[in-house]
Structures are given as C-alpha cells and as structure tokens.
Design an enzyme around this catalytic site. Structure first.
Site, PDB file in Angstrom:
ATOM      1  CB  CYS A   1      43.347 -12.887  77.873  1.00 20.50           C
ATOM      2  SG  CYS A   1      44.166 -12.173  76.473  1.00 20.50           S
TER       3      CYS A   1
ATOM      4  NE  ARG B   1      43.744 -15.189  83.468  1.00 17.18           N
ATOM      5  CZ  ARG B   1      43.595 -16.508  83.508  1.00 17.18           C
ATOM      6  NH1 ARG B   1      43.439 -17.110  84.661  1.00 17.18           N
ATOM      7  NH2 ARG B   1      43.603 -17.217  82.414  1.00 17.18           N
TER       8      ARG B   1
ATOM      9  CD1 TRP C   1      49.936  -9.534  78.819  1.00 17.89           C
ATOM     10  CD2 TRP C   1      50.248 -10.899  77.086  1.00 17.89           C
ATOM     11  NE1 TRP C   1      51.280  -9.751  78.695  1.00 17.89           N
ATOM     12  CE2 TRP C   1      51.503 -10.582  77.634  1.00 17.89           C
ATOM     13  CE3 TRP C   1      50.196 -11.746  75.974  1.00 17.89           C
ATOM     14  CZ2 TRP C   1      52.695 -11.081  77.115  1.00 17.89           C
ATOM     15  CZ3 TRP C   1      51.381 -12.237  75.465  1.00 17.89           C
ATOM     16  CH2 TRP C   1      52.612 -11.901  76.041  1.00 17.89           C
TER      17      TRP C   1
ATOM     18  CG  ASN D   1      42.457 -16.305  77.566  1.00 15.06           C
ATOM     19  OD1 ASN D   1      43.486 -16.005  76.976  1.00 15.06           O
ATOM     20  ND2 ASN D   1      42.450 -16.834  78.771  1.00 15.06           N
ATOM     21  N   GLY D   2      43.067 -16.496  74.117  1.00 13.60           N
ATOM     22  CA  GLY D   2      43.716 -17.511  73.275  1.00 13.60           C
ATOM     23  C   GLY D   2      44.169 -16.891  71.959  1.00 13.60           C
TER      24      GLY D   2
ATOM     25  CD  GLU E   1      62.612 -17.710  89.816  1.00 11.32           C
ATOM     26  OE1 GLU E   1      62.711 -17.946  88.596  1.00 11.32           O
ATOM     27  OE2 GLU E   1      61.643 -17.110  90.309  1.00 11.32           O
TER      28      GLU E   1
ATOM     29  CE  LYS F   1      60.700 -14.340  90.342  1.00 16.43           C
ATOM     30  NZ  LYS F   1      59.576 -14.928  89.847  1.00 16.43           N
TER      31      LYS F   1
ATOM     32  CD  GLU G   1      59.615 -12.824  86.353  1.00 18.42           C
ATOM     33  OE1 GLU G   1      58.804 -13.430  85.676  1.00 18.42           O
ATOM     34  OE2 GLU G   1      59.854 -13.122  87.542  1.00 18.42           O
TER      35      GLU G   1
ATOM     36  CG  HIS H   1      85.236 -18.477  78.983  1.00 16.03           C
ATOM     37  ND1 HIS H   1      86.477 -18.718  78.430  1.00 16.03           N
ATOM     38  CD2 HIS H   1      85.168 -19.263  80.084  1.00 16.03           C
ATOM     39  CE1 HIS H   1      87.111 -19.609  79.161  1.00 16.03           C
ATOM     40  NE2 HIS H   1      86.343 -19.954  80.172  1.00 16.03           N
TER      41      HIS H   1
ATOM     42  CE  LYS I   1      50.904 -16.154  89.413  1.00 11.17           C
ATOM     43  NZ  LYS I   1      52.258 -15.999  89.926  1.00 11.17           N
TER      44      LYS I   1
HETATM   45  C1  G6P Z   1      54.724 -16.904  83.196  1.00 14.74           C
HETATM   46  C2  G6P Z   1      54.820 -16.354  84.617  1.00 14.74           C
HETATM   47  C3  G6P Z   1      55.997 -17.020  85.337  1.00 14.74           C
HETATM   48  C4  G6P Z   1      55.834 -18.534  85.314  1.00 14.74           C
HETATM   49  C5  G6P Z   1      55.658 -19.062  83.875  1.00 14.74           C
HETATM   50  C6  G6P Z   1      55.217 -20.518  83.879  1.00 14.74           C
HETATM   51  O1  G6P Z   1      55.808 -16.472  82.451  1.00 14.74           O
HETATM   52  O2  G6P Z   1      54.993 -14.949  84.599  1.00 14.74           O
HETATM   53  O3  G6P Z   1      56.050 -16.564  86.680  1.00 14.74           O
HETATM   54  O4  G6P Z   1      56.959 -19.128  85.884  1.00 14.74           O
HETATM   55  O5  G6P Z   1      54.634 -18.326  83.201  1.00 14.74           O
HETATM   56  O6  G6P Z   1      53.936 -20.586  84.457  1.00 14.74           O
HETATM   57  P1  G6P Z   1      53.340 -21.885  85.103  1.00 14.74           P
HETATM   58  O7  G6P Z   1      51.951 -21.491  85.517  1.00 14.74           O
HETATM   59  O8  G6P Z   1      53.329 -22.930  84.024  1.00 14.74           O
HETATM   60  O9  G6P Z   1      54.190 -22.272  86.249  1.00 14.74           O
END
Ligand code: G6P
Length: 587
Positions: A2, A27, A75, A99-100, A464, A468, A471, A487, A582
């Site tokens: 948002c 975002r 969002w 937002n929230g 990660e 990645k 995602e 396993h 984001k």
């Molecule tokens: C969201 C983003 C990720 C990020 C996570 C934590 O899921 O898409 O890329 O790692 O939030 O965000 P932060 O701002 O706390 O690192």
C-alpha cells in the site's frame, strides 16, 4: 505494501498524484485510485491492476478543477482486489486512503450497521472512514482524535472532509511523511514518492495529527508539536533504471559500489562495531530475505566464536514464549525498517529490558528510530520488490560482526581484514560473468521444480538463492540441507530436474559431493557453485576462494543473477512479482 500520496497546493494535483503512485509501485499493489476535491465536488477514480490502467481512466475523465487530492496503491488484505475495495473510500463527509489493518473492523462494522451506515466494500478502511465520519461534527482534528482512540491495529491515513479545504494525515505503525515544496505540501508513505518534487520533509510520529491548510499544523492530543524539517539525501536519479532493463538488474550491479560504501567505515575502524562477545546469547529476528541473511550470520558467528545464536522469523518470535535468562542481544534485520512483525519483535525485546541492535537501510524508519543501537547499510533506495543489494549488505554487515566477535574471542587473527577490502572487486568480477548465468538459466527455465542444496554456510546461502528464484520466476523451488534431501524430497528428482549445489565449505565438501552424486544418479541436471574446480557435472560456476567470513559474498550474486535470467526468459514481471510487497507493514 500500500502506498499513499496526498497533495495540497496551487496546482491541479493529478500529475503529482500519478507520479507519486508510480514511485511507490515498488512497494507492491494490486489496485489503485485517486480522489480530487474542490469547494463543490469530490471526484473518485479507481482501478484494478497496474497504475497505467488508472492513468488511462483518469485521462479519459473530465477532471474537476482543484488543488487538493489524495491517491493510493492497495495491496489487498480485507477483500479481493476490485474497484469497490480500492481506495479512496468515502463515507458521508469523509474521503480517505489507508495503509495498514484495522483489527477491530468487524466489531465496529456491526455497530455501524445497526446505525444504518451503508457499506460499499469489504474493506476495513471503509469502516475507519465511517468511524471518522460518525465523530465529525465540524471539527476534523477532534473527529480524527476520537476515531484513533477507537480504532485498533495499524494505520496511515490521508483524509479530507467535504466541507473543509484542508488535508489531514495521521499514522500508527505504518509510515507517513510530510514533504514541503514551494507553496505546496505533500503527504507520502516514503520519500521516494516525492523526491523529484522536494527533499525537505518531516516524519510524522505516532498519532500526531497533521492539518494542512495555508500552513501545516501538527498536534498530539491537542498540543501543538514543532516538527523538525529534515533533508533527504537520496537523489531523484536513484529512482532511474540508468539504462538497465530492470531495477533488479540495476540493483544487483550496484552491489560492488554499495559494498564499498557500507564496509569502508568499519574497515577503517572496527571499533565502530558492537562486540557480540559481550553477550551470552544472540537472537537474530527478521522476515523474508533479511531472515535468510540472519541464517548466514548465525552460521558465521557460531562457527567462529563460542556464542549461542538463534534465528527466528519475526512473525513467530513476536508471539512465542522467549526465555531471556542470559545476557541477550536481539538483532533486528530490516531493509525498510517498517516490517510490522519485525517492529513488534523489537518492541517485545525492549519491553523485556533486552538490548536491541538494528541492521537497517532506511534512516528515519520506525526500527531505526526505536531500536537501541543501529548499523546502517548504505544500499540507497531499493526499488525492485525482490531485495538484492540490501540483502547483500545485510550479509556483509553480519560477516563483519561475526569477524569482530571472532577476533575478540581470540579465535582468528586480523589478517582476514585485508581480504574484505577486495570483496567489492571480487563481486564485480562475478557480476561480469553474465553469459554463464544466462547459459544456466536457459537450461533450467522451463522446469517446474528446482532444488538448491548445501551444508552449513552453503545451506544458509542457498535458502535465499531459492527464495529469489521462486519470487521472481514463479518456479517452485526449495533449499535443502544436502544430507537431508534423501529423506523424502529426492522422490521429486527425476530426469533433468535442476539441482543447484553450493560447495564452498572445505571441511564438508566431500559430503556434499556425495549428495550431488545421489541426485545425478537419478537424472538431475547438476549445477555446481564452488570455490574449487569440481568436474563431471553439467555446469560449474567457480567463484574466488575467500575466508569463511566473506565467502558468501561472492556466491550470492551468482544466485541472484541466475534468478534474474530465469525470470526474464519466462517473461515475468521481474521488478513487481505478483502478490509480493516490498515493505510488509501488516501482520
Ligand atoms: C518483504 C519483501 C522481502 C523482504 C521482507 C522483509 O517480504 O518482499 O524482500 O526481505 O519483506 O523486509 P524488510 O524491509 O524488513 O527487510
């Protein structure tokens, strides 16, 4: 997650509002809308999907002449992404964007329904709007003040009232700033939205009510608050792709530069870093990629000191029973500094009297302001939703912390420090091998499942890598401890299944190679990333051999670029993957 922009000035706000929304696209969102207001009329236009579809709608409308407006990217939380659920919402006198999450929205809605309020959406936002409207008797600040005493949860609101020409804003647990231009005032979720208009801004603190008329007045519980005017250091250029096809690629390519910037002060003086050995136990708490950076930190600290380290996802840590019976440091990792669960975890530790240290990118964010101690990474704005350079810097910062702790424990000598100076150059070399990543991507992008395996630090890095890839490419992918794959999950490996193995830990190398043999025997396509020459498999990416502390830093970019190339070959919306946000400012 948002985004909010608001404008009050002398111009028609349309262009600013649409540009502001575009600047907040990173975002994550699934619908958007704007509301314009003059003395006689309020005009609301909303649309599902990309901002371009809102823009098209706005451009096809006869817009009212005005100099005040609000806009929003949504969002979805309460209710599907639809035009009805998109913001702005209007109930009676009140039009707002939010937002929230309002946690007591259903109870409040029940009461309001008994009072014959009609709702047109499934959102919690419309309920908040109705509550403010209920309390509005001509004094906007009073209505907002009463409403926020009733609303539970998190909010950033930008609001206007039908019979007033002022704009209002208030927030709790969701970021919001005021920007100052020439005879115009902006409201925004973050500085990126308004940086091409002004770099002067103030942070709005919890429950301060901002009233924007001919001048800006901020009050907290009726008392006037003098706001400090800050100057943003990010430049408008940092939002440009600088010739790169995607922000994700641009941000990966920036890694050597931001590494240099972030590491330099500590290379010059390691004393600037806290000494973890002053504690008996370390809790690393974060979400998403930041949590995976924490996994690397845990491995490096535990392998090189005698400290106990746990890593927890913040959404669990905030609610679980945590025993603080040793001298503990809670390290919060967050790029945005606004992730709701990480904020809650930090507050939990603080409430228990536990020291907190934040590794954070955004100066002025909630976590940066509230944590006991901060280490700032110098990633600059990260626009692509999937984090790359910020994650890289989180890992780098944890590597330094682990190294300093190892030095204090007398378990390592200071010669290693010389190596950190060459890390940016090594990363640049790794980034230059674009053809290798493309070749690997071409051989795997049509598969449905991809596995990553590794042991110890290599497993931590692979988590990660896998996240990645899934995602940005939407391919199902999982990271496994190499010894664990057999396993159960090995049943999914068949002819051509890609298995990406990370093999840099020399002590355990042979064991992982045996696991690669196991998947090879079942037909897997074996891709190896190693600091040694390992032959006999489909692809090898050989990275420079580094000390344990800095080895992950030359593996991470390979995994990021493989994910990028795969997503590109699949034609995915790389910078804005579906359903992702984001900055996750709700639970
Ligand atoms: C969201 C983003 C990720 C990020 C996570 C934590 O899921 O898409 O890329 O790692 O939030 O965000 P932060 O701002 O706390 O690192």
């Amino acid at each position: 997650m948002c985004g909010i922009v608001g404008y009050k000035g002398k111009q028609q706000p349309k262009d600013f509002l649409l540009e502001g929304l575009k600047n907040l696209e990173y975002r994550g969102y699934d619908s958007s809308g704007i509301a314009l207001k003059n003395d006689d009329e309020i005009q609301i236009i909303r649309s599902v999907g990309k901002i371009s579809s809102l823009e098209e709608k706005v451009n096809n409308e006869n817009l009212i002449n005005c100099s005040m407006g609000i806009a929003h990217t949504r969002w979805a939380t309460h209710g599907i992404p639809s035009e009805e659920n998109a913001h702005p919402h209007r109930v009676g006198n009140v039009t707002l964007v939010h937002n929230g999450i309002i946690e007591n929205a259903s109870e409040l809605k029940e009461e309001l329904l008994k009072e014959n309020v009609v709702f047109n959406s499934e959102t919690d936002t419309e309920v908040a709007c109705a509550i403010i409207n209920k309390y509005y008797e001509g004094n906007a600040v009073e209505a907002i003040n009463r409403a926020i005493k009733v609303l539970k949860g998190s909010y950033a609101f930008c609001i206007f009232f039908e019979d007033s020409d002022k704009l209002y804003a208030v927030r709790k647990d969701s970021p919001l700033i005021i920007g100052y231009g020439e005879e115009e005032v902006y409201v925004a979720s973050d500085i990126a939205a308004i940086i091409s208009y002004t770099n002067k801004y103030s942070l709005i603190e919890e429950n301060e009510i901002v009233e924007i008329g001919d001048r800006v007045t901020v009050t907290l519980d009726g008392n006037v608050v003098n706001k400090e005017v800050l100057t943003a250091t990010i430049s408008a250029d940092s939002k440009d792709k600088c010739g790169y096809e995607h922000y994700m690629l641009k941000e990966i390519m920036e890694e050597p530069l931001v590494l240099e910037k972030t590491l330099k002060p500590y290379i010059d003086n390691l004393d600037k870093l806290p000494d973890l050995t002053e504690y008996e136990e370390i809790h690393i708490v974060a979400c998403g990629s930041a949590m995976y950076a924490g996994m690397i930190g845990k491995t490096l600290i535990e392998e090189n000191t005698n400290l106990r380290v746990t890593v927890e996802v913040a959404s669990e840590y905030r609610y679980k029973k945590v025993i603080y019976d040793r001298k503990t440091l809670v390290i919060l990792i967050s790029q945005s500094g606004e992730t709701a669960d990480t904020i809650a975890a930090m507050r939990k530790a603080k409430m228990a009297g536990i020291e907190t240290l934040a590794i954070v990118n955004v100066v002025g964010s909630t976590i940066a302001r509230e944590s006991g101690n901060q280490l700032f990474i110098e990633a600059g704005p990260e626009i692509a939703v999937a984090t790359t350079k910020a994650y890289m810097l989180q890992v780098a910062m944890l590597s330094l912390l682990a190294y300093k702790a190892a030095l204090s424990s007398g378990l390592v000598n200071d010669s290693v420090m010389n190596e950190i100076k060459i890390v940016p150059r090594m990363v640049r070399e790794i980034l230059d091998r674009r053809d290798d990543y493309l070749e690997i991507a071409k051989s795997i992008y049509e598969r449905d499942d991809i596995f990553f395996i590794g042991r110890k630090i290599d497993y931590a890095v692979s988590m990660e890598g896998s996240l990645k890839l899934k995602e940005v490419s939407y391919i199902h992918s999982e990271a496994y401890q190499a010894g664990e794959l057999k396993h159960g999950t090995i049943s999914l490996v068949d002819d051509g299944t890609p298995v990406i193995s990370i093999i840099t830990d020399k002590d355990i190398k042979e064991k992982t190679i045996s696991n690669v043999q196991e998947v090879k025997a079942r037909g897997a396509k074996c891709i190896i990333i190693s600091n040694e020459e390992i032959t006999g498999y489909d692809h090898l990416i050989q990275v420079p051999k580094m000390s344990d502390f800095f080895q992950p830093l030359v593996v991470v970019p390979c995994l990021q670029l493989i994910a990028y190339e795969v997503a590109k070959l699949r034609g995915c919306d790389i910078d804005k993957p579906k359903n992702l946000a984001k900055s996750v400012t709700v639970e």
